[in-house]
Design an enzyme around this catalytic site. Structure first.
Site, PDB file in Angstrom:
ATOM      1  N   ASP A  66      -9.496  14.483  19.159  1.00 20.59           N
ATOM      2  CA  ASP A  66     -10.782  14.346  19.836  1.00 20.59           C
ATOM      3  C   ASP A  66     -11.605  13.220  19.226  1.00 20.59           C
ATOM      4  OD1 ASP A  66     -11.371  15.715  17.410  1.00 20.59           O
ATOM      5  OD2 ASP A  66     -11.407  17.629  18.442  1.00 20.59           O
ATOM      6  N   ASP A 135     -16.370  29.961  17.106  1.00 19.38           N
ATOM      7  CA  ASP A 135     -16.388  30.534  18.449  1.00 19.38           C
ATOM      8  C   ASP A 135     -15.025  30.478  19.119  1.00 19.38           C
ATOM      9  OD1 ASP A 135     -16.155  27.840  18.951  1.00 19.38           O
ATOM     10  OD2 ASP A 135     -17.970  27.665  20.166  1.00 19.38           O
ATOM     11  N   HIS A 137     -12.966  27.788  19.454  1.00 19.54           N
ATOM     12  CA  HIS A 137     -12.506  26.553  20.092  1.00 19.54           C
ATOM     13  C   HIS A 137     -11.444  25.864  19.234  1.00 19.54           C
ATOM     14  CE1 HIS A 137     -15.746  24.552  17.578  1.00 19.54           C
ATOM     15  NE2 HIS A 137     -14.779  23.658  17.462  1.00 19.54           N
ATOM     16  N   GLU A 142     -14.287  24.067  24.220  1.00 19.36           N
ATOM     17  CA  GLU A 142     -15.273  25.105  23.975  1.00 19.36           C
ATOM     18  C   GLU A 142     -14.984  26.350  24.817  1.00 19.36           C
ATOM     19  OE1 GLU A 142     -16.992  24.673  21.479  1.00 19.36           O
ATOM     20  OE2 GLU A 142     -18.324  22.947  21.480  1.00 19.36           O
TER      21      GLU A 142
END
Length: 260
Positions: A66, A135, A137, A142
């Site tokens: 990324d 979370d 990801h 996400e």
């Protein structure tokens, strides 16, 4: 999915062992590179092996997961610069053999499509390093991301920006709001996924990843569908696993020759 529970230093050695085995067998191996805190010990170990044992990256290819959108090319937290600092420069990896999504492209969709083609043209990723967010990801996919997604632009959640503020002087306002990320479908095409997670703050995400239902709300759970996925966690990150003792027993009885 194989789960290994060990001290963080041992996990880094195991991941480096898997990468070295690939490079020794095929110097033109294609590696998937992650940023964040999770892979740093692995990069330290690979740099040591390059320095002391002559482990070569001269013919290897690297593809980043990324990149932030709009971050200045010279910014130290631009992921291309982070990868250069943390691993590429330390193992004398030729710069033109390490690629990442172009977060400064004028045409973002075209840049994402070009990145997908570049990975495919290289023959796909042999081993992909991964971390996981609190979370759930992986890369910057996400919660709510399509499990079949491809490289694209994503809006970062407030939680991700808060978690990443530590890299920006603890100022969340300095963390970009958008990124380019390999999609979950892209990641799942790598031949071997190796995910590292340490610390109690990752315990719930690891529990969902390994033992929870497959759900876009916990994007990492898609790894349960991969034929060769390895999850490397320390005791703190493994503290919510219901089958922790079984995972320890399974790894302890694994033949030495088998590797990850």
């Amino acid at each position: 999915m194989e789960v290994v529970i060990a001290p963080a230093e041992e996990l880094a050695v195991l991941a480096a062992d898997a990468i070295e085995a690939l490079l020794r067998r095929d110097p033109a191996t294609v590696l998937g590179l992650a940023t964040g805190s999770s892979p740093l010990r692995v990069y330290d170990e690979l740099a040591r092996r390059h320095r002391e044992d002559g482990l070569s990256f001269a013919d290897a290819r690297g593809f980043m997961l990324d990149e932030y959108v709009g971050l200045d090319a010279a910014h130290p937290q631009r992921y291309r610069n982070v990868i250069e600092t943390e691993i590429a420069s330390r193992v004398e990896w030729p710069a033109d053999q390490v690629s990442g999504p172009d977060g400064l492209a004028d045409d973002i969709p075209a840049a994402c499509a070009a990145y997908e083609r570049a990975i495919a043209d290289a023959g796909g990723v042999d081993l992909q390093l991964l971390g996981i967010g609190t979370d759930g990801h992986i890369a910057f996919n996400e919660p709510g991301s399509s499990l079949a997604s491809r490289t694209r632009i994503k809006t970062l959640t407030a939680q991700t920006r808060v978690d990443n503020a530590r890299f920006f002087g603890d100022d969340v306002d300095q963390v970009p709001t958008h990124c380019l990320t390999q999609g979950l479908g892209t990641i799942m095409q790598a031949r071997h996924l190796v995910l590292l997670a340490t610390g109690r703050q990752k315990a719930e995400a690891v529990h969902q990843l390994v033992e929870g239902p497959i759900s876009a709300m916990w994007p990492g759970t898609v790894m349960q569908l991969h034929p060769h996925a390895t999850v490397l966690v320390d005791d703190a990150a493994a503290s919510r696993l219901q089958l922790g003792d079984y995972y320890r027993q399974t790894f302890a009885s694994k033949p030495d020759w088998q590797g990850l």
